[in-house]
Design an enzyme around this catalytic site. Structure first.
Site, mmCIF file in Angstrom:
data_model
loop_
_atom_site.group_PDB
_atom_site.id
_atom_site.type_symbol
_atom_site.label_atom_id
_atom_site.label_comp_id
_atom_site.label_asym_id
_atom_site.label_seq_id
_atom_site.Cartn_x
_atom_site.Cartn_y
_atom_site.Cartn_z
ATOM 1 N N ASP A 1 0.880 -1.162 0.000
ATOM 2 C CA ASP A 1 0.000 0.000 0.000
ATOM 3 C C ASP A 1 0.932 1.231 0.000
ATOM 4 O OD1 ASP A 1 -2.193 1.786 0.649
ATOM 5 O OD2 ASP A 1 -1.418 1.761 2.697
ATOM 6 N N ASP B 1 -0.154 5.125 0.951
ATOM 7 C CA ASP B 1 -0.412 6.101 2.025
ATOM 8 C C ASP B 1 -0.390 5.428 3.393
ATOM 9 O OD1 ASP B 1 -0.847 8.487 0.423
ATOM 10 O OD2 ASP B 1 -2.639 7.473 -0.305
HETATM 11 C C1 XBP Z 1 -5.457 6.116 0.622
HETATM 12 C C2 XBP Z 1 -6.575 7.016 0.490
HETATM 13 C C3 XBP Z 1 -6.469 8.141 -0.424
HETATM 14 C C4 XBP Z 1 -5.788 9.387 0.027
HETATM 15 C C5 XBP Z 1 -6.196 10.509 -0.890
HETATM 16 O O1 XBP Z 1 -5.894 4.878 1.148
HETATM 17 O O2 XBP Z 1 -7.618 6.820 1.042
HETATM 18 O O3 XBP Z 1 -7.778 8.515 -0.646
HETATM 19 O O4 XBP Z 1 -6.164 9.706 1.344
HETATM 20 O O5 XBP Z 1 -5.921 10.228 -2.213
HETATM 21 P P1 XBP Z 1 -4.982 3.578 1.101
HETATM 22 P P2 XBP Z 1 -6.753 10.867 -3.428
HETATM 23 O O6 XBP Z 1 -3.692 3.894 1.787
HETATM 24 O O7 XBP Z 1 -5.759 2.560 1.864
HETATM 25 O O8 XBP Z 1 -4.805 3.183 -0.342
HETATM 26 O O9 XBP Z 1 -7.174 12.239 -3.048
HETATM 27 O O10 XBP Z 1 -5.792 10.856 -4.588
HETATM 28 O O11 XBP Z 1 -7.945 9.985 -3.723
HETATM 29 MG MG MG Z 2 -2.815 3.082 3.596
#
Ligand code: XBP
Ligand code: MG
Length: 242
Positions: free
Chosen positions: A28, A30
């Site tokens: 993953d 973020d």
């Molecule tokens: C990541 C997210 C993303 C970011 C924002 O989740 O939820 O929405 O917060 O990104 P994960 P965007 O780590 O579970 O993949 O604004 O580009 O959608």
């Molecule tokens: Mg994440």
């Protein structure tokens, strides 16, 4: 290290073996590769300000909003929570999200976001073992590019056999779509893979695709339910080395 569930308990050494045996490590982005959610939050707020919308997401509000994955979906969800509810049409939502993505690029470009401890070593070790690497994220692809070209390597894309982002799938996490897409692109069964995640939604997404999950706890999701994970660590540094 916190072992998640007694039934799934793995000692650190067997967990390291498990990581080394996986044919594919799927990361993953973020919260897992880097602590980016604080930067996403600032980017959303900067976009609201620029668009003349009187919204401000503080840390507490953002923690709740993170239950909704995907930036556009998160903005829409917040609008619906207002009293009276504020409905944004698709075009307005897309424009606002584009602004947010631009602010995210600007903030990432300030070089303040580093990879989390252990990430680079884990990637290097996996490559030395000839394991495949992949990414399954629900963030926008350009955010991955902006982050990893600075924090990992200019040619980061060459390190990953598959990169699936939010733009590539119909349903974002906790739906399994991003993980299923990685499996399809690599033509590998879920049993050969190991996912590295930081959130309950990510855990659900990978396990629904049949992929075992290792949790590296992050700032915003420390108290999520990780009972179906193989193991939970605070940093990947706990799992590298002999
Ligand atoms: C990541 C997210 C993303 C970011 C924002 O989740 O939820 O929405 O917060 O990104 P994960 P965007 O780590 O579970 O993949 O604004 O580009 O959608
Ligand atoms: Mg994440």
């Amino acid at each position: 290290m916190n072992i998640a569930a007694p039934s799934a308990a793995l000692r650190p050494c067997s967990l390291k073996e498990r990581i080394a045996r996986a044919r594919v490590l799927i990361f993953d982005v973020d919260g897992t590769l880097a602590e980016t959610e604080g930067i996403h939050r600032r980017a959303f707020n900067a976009a609201f300000l620029e668009a003349g919308i009187d919204w401000y997401w503080d840390r507490r509000t953002y923690k709740k909003l993170l239950r909704t994955t995907g930036g556009k979906e998160r903005i829409r969800a917040f609008g619906r929570m207002q009293s009276p509810p504020r409905a944004l049409c698709d075009l307005r939502l897309a424009e606002l999200h584009q602004l947010k993505t631009r602010h995210y690029r600007r903030l990432i470009g300030q070089h303040t976001c580093r990879l989390r401890p252990g990430v680079e070593t884990m990637i290097r070790d996996a490559r030395a073992r000839n394991q495949m690497l992949a990414i399954a994220t629900t963030t926008t692809f350009s955010n991955v590019e902006d982050l990893l070209s600075i924090a990992l390597h200019r040619h980061w894309r060459n390190l990953f056999a598959a990169v699936v982002a939010g733009d590539d799938v119909a349903r974002k996490k906790p739906a399994p779509d991003a993980y299923l897409e990685v499996l399809a692109r690599l033509d590998r069964p879920a049993s050969e893979c190991l996912a590295i995640e930081d959130s309950g939604n990510g855990l659900k997404a990978a396990t629904s695709a049949g992929i075992p999950v290792l949790i590296s706890r992050s700032e915003y999701f420390r108290d999520d339910d990780f009972s179906s994970a193989l193991a939970v660590v605070d940093e990947l540094t706990e799992l590298i080395g002999p």
